[in-house]
Design a protein around this motif. Sequence first.
Motif, PDB file in Angstrom:
ATOM      1  N   LEU A 252       0.801  -1.221   0.000  1.00 19.97           N
ATOM      2  CA  LEU A 252       0.000   0.000   0.000  1.00 19.97           C
ATOM      3  C   LEU A 252       0.839   1.278   0.000  1.00 19.97           C
ATOM      4  CD1 LEU A 252      -2.645  -1.107   2.661  1.00 19.97           C
ATOM      5  CD2 LEU A 252      -2.852  -1.196   0.161  1.00 19.97           C
ATOM      6  N   GLN A 253       2.161   1.133   0.058  1.00 23.48           N
ATOM      7  CA  GLN A 253       3.044   2.290   0.146  1.00 23.48           C
ATOM      8  C   GLN A 253       3.401   2.830  -1.243  1.00 23.48           C
ATOM      9  OE1 GLN A 253       3.456   3.339   3.395  1.00 23.48           O
ATOM     10  NE2 GLN A 253       2.103   1.575   3.666  1.00 23.48           N
ATOM     11  N   ASN A 254       3.842   4.094  -1.279  1.00 20.80           N
ATOM     12  CA  ASN A 254       4.271   4.667  -2.549  1.00 20.80           C
ATOM     13  C   ASN A 254       5.706   4.230  -2.857  1.00 20.80           C
ATOM     14  OD1 ASN A 254       6.175   6.471  -1.311  1.00 20.80           O
ATOM     15  ND2 ASN A 254       4.517   7.916  -0.899  1.00 20.80           N
ATOM     16  N   ALA A 255       6.189   4.563  -4.037  1.00 13.21           N
ATOM     17  CA  ALA A 255       7.506   4.106  -4.484  1.00 13.21           C
ATOM     18  C   ALA A 255       8.618   4.558  -3.560  1.00 13.21           C
ATOM     19  CB  ALA A 255       7.770   4.575  -5.912  1.00 13.21           C
ATOM     20  N   SER A 256       8.553   5.771  -3.085  1.00 10.79           N
ATOM     21  CA  SER A 256       9.591   6.290  -2.191  1.00 10.79           C
ATOM     22  C   SER A 256       9.645   5.498  -0.886  1.00 10.79           C
ATOM     23  CB  SER A 256       9.327   7.774  -1.901  1.00 10.79           C
ATOM     24  OG  SER A 256      10.287   8.284  -1.017  1.00 10.79           O
ATOM     25  N   GLN A 257       8.496   5.186  -0.340  1.00  7.96           N
ATOM     26  CA  GLN A 257       8.429   4.419   0.895  1.00  7.96           C
ATOM     27  C   GLN A 257       8.923   2.988   0.676  1.00  7.96           C
ATOM     28  OE1 GLN A 257       4.284   5.404   1.351  1.00  7.96           O
ATOM     29  NE2 GLN A 257       4.684   6.501   3.277  1.00  7.96           N
ATOM     30  N   LYS A 258       8.557   2.409  -0.466  1.00 12.20           N
ATOM     31  CA  LYS A 258       9.027   1.055  -0.788  1.00 12.20           C
ATOM     32  C   LYS A 258      10.543   1.045  -0.953  1.00 12.20           C
ATOM     33  CE  LYS A 258       4.775  -0.414  -3.063  1.00 12.20           C
ATOM     34  NZ  LYS A 258       4.143  -0.803  -4.328  1.00 12.20           N
ATOM     35  N   ASN A 259      11.081   2.057  -1.613  1.00 15.02           N
ATOM     36  CA  ASN A 259      12.528   2.143  -1.792  1.00 15.02           C
ATOM     37  C   ASN A 259      13.244   2.286  -0.449  1.00 15.02           C
ATOM     38  OD1 ASN A 259      12.427   1.834  -4.556  1.00 15.02           O
ATOM     39  ND2 ASN A 259      12.359   4.025  -4.954  1.00 15.02           N
ATOM     40  N   ALA A 260      12.670   3.055   0.452  1.00 13.98           N
ATOM     41  CA  ALA A 260      13.261   3.220   1.790  1.00 13.98           C
ATOM     42  C   ALA A 260      13.253   1.886   2.539  1.00 13.98           C
ATOM     43  CB  ALA A 260      12.504   4.286   2.577  1.00 13.98           C
ATOM     44  N   ALA A 261      12.164   1.139   2.403  1.00 14.01           N
ATOM     45  CA  ALA A 261      12.084  -0.168   3.054  1.00 14.01           C
ATOM     46  C   ALA A 261      13.129  -1.117   2.478  1.00 14.01           C
ATOM     47  CB  ALA A 261      10.680  -0.756   2.898  1.00 14.01           C
ATOM     48  N   LEU A 262      13.279  -1.119   1.162  1.00 20.69           N
ATOM     49  CA  LEU A 262      14.284  -1.976   0.527  1.00 20.69           C
ATOM     50  C   LEU A 262      15.691  -1.588   0.953  1.00 20.69           C
ATOM     51  CD1 LEU A 262      12.811  -2.328  -3.059  1.00 20.69           C
ATOM     52  CD2 LEU A 262      12.990  -4.110  -1.318  1.00 20.69           C
ATOM     53  N   LYS A 263      15.935  -0.283   1.086  1.00 23.05           N
ATOM     54  CA  LYS A 263      17.255   0.162   1.535  1.00 23.05           C
ATOM     55  C   LYS A 263      17.525  -0.313   2.955  1.00 23.05           C
ATOM     56  CE  LYS A 263      20.356   4.092   2.018  1.00 23.05           C
ATOM     57  NZ  LYS A 263      21.128   3.358   2.988  1.00 23.05           N
ATOM     58  N   SER A 264      16.510  -0.312   3.795  1.00 19.89           N
ATOM     59  CA  SER A 264      16.668  -0.815   5.158  1.00 19.89           C
ATOM     60  C   SER A 264      17.011  -2.299   5.170  1.00 19.89           C
ATOM     61  CB  SER A 264      15.396  -0.586   5.972  1.00 19.89           C
ATOM     62  OG  SER A 264      15.196   0.781   6.200  1.00 19.89           O
ATOM     63  N   VAL A 265      16.375  -3.048   4.284  1.00 24.03           N
ATOM     64  CA  VAL A 265      16.671  -4.482   4.174  1.00 24.03           C
ATOM     65  C   VAL A 265      18.110  -4.684   3.724  1.00 24.03           C
ATOM     66  CG1 VAL A 265      16.131  -6.601   2.897  1.00 24.03           C
ATOM     67  CG2 VAL A 265      14.278  -5.166   3.766  1.00 24.03           C
ATOM     68  N   ILE A 266      18.523  -3.944   2.713  1.00 24.64           N
ATOM     69  CA  ILE A 266      19.901  -4.038   2.213  1.00 24.64           C
ATOM     70  C   ILE A 266      20.895  -3.694   3.319  1.00 24.64           C
ATOM     71  CG2 ILE A 266      21.577  -2.975   0.637  1.00 24.64           C
ATOM     72  CD1 ILE A 266      19.168  -2.647  -1.336  1.00 24.64           C
ATOM     73  N   ASP A 267      20.630  -2.607   4.035  1.00 22.26           N
ATOM     74  CA  ASP A 267      21.526  -2.195   5.120  1.00 22.26           C
ATOM     75  C   ASP A 267      21.632  -3.281   6.193  1.00 22.26           C
ATOM     76  OD1 ASP A 267      21.971   0.209   3.814  1.00 22.26           O
ATOM     77  OD2 ASP A 267      20.606   1.361   5.098  1.00 22.26           O
TER      78      ASP A 267
END
Length: 57
Positions: A19-34
Amino acid sequence: MDLEQICGGLKSAASILALQNASQKNAALKSVIDSLNKNRAAILNANKIDVAKAFKS
């Protein structure tokens, strides 16, 4: 935490993330990568132990 709990949490998170927008999804993915990068050695060590156990059985 067992695998069933982890999978349940991931399923819930996936519903929320959808349900999140692209920016929020990208932030979540960056957190996973980190997190993966931060825990790389521990993850690889645990995997090595699991593989060794699998070959012993």
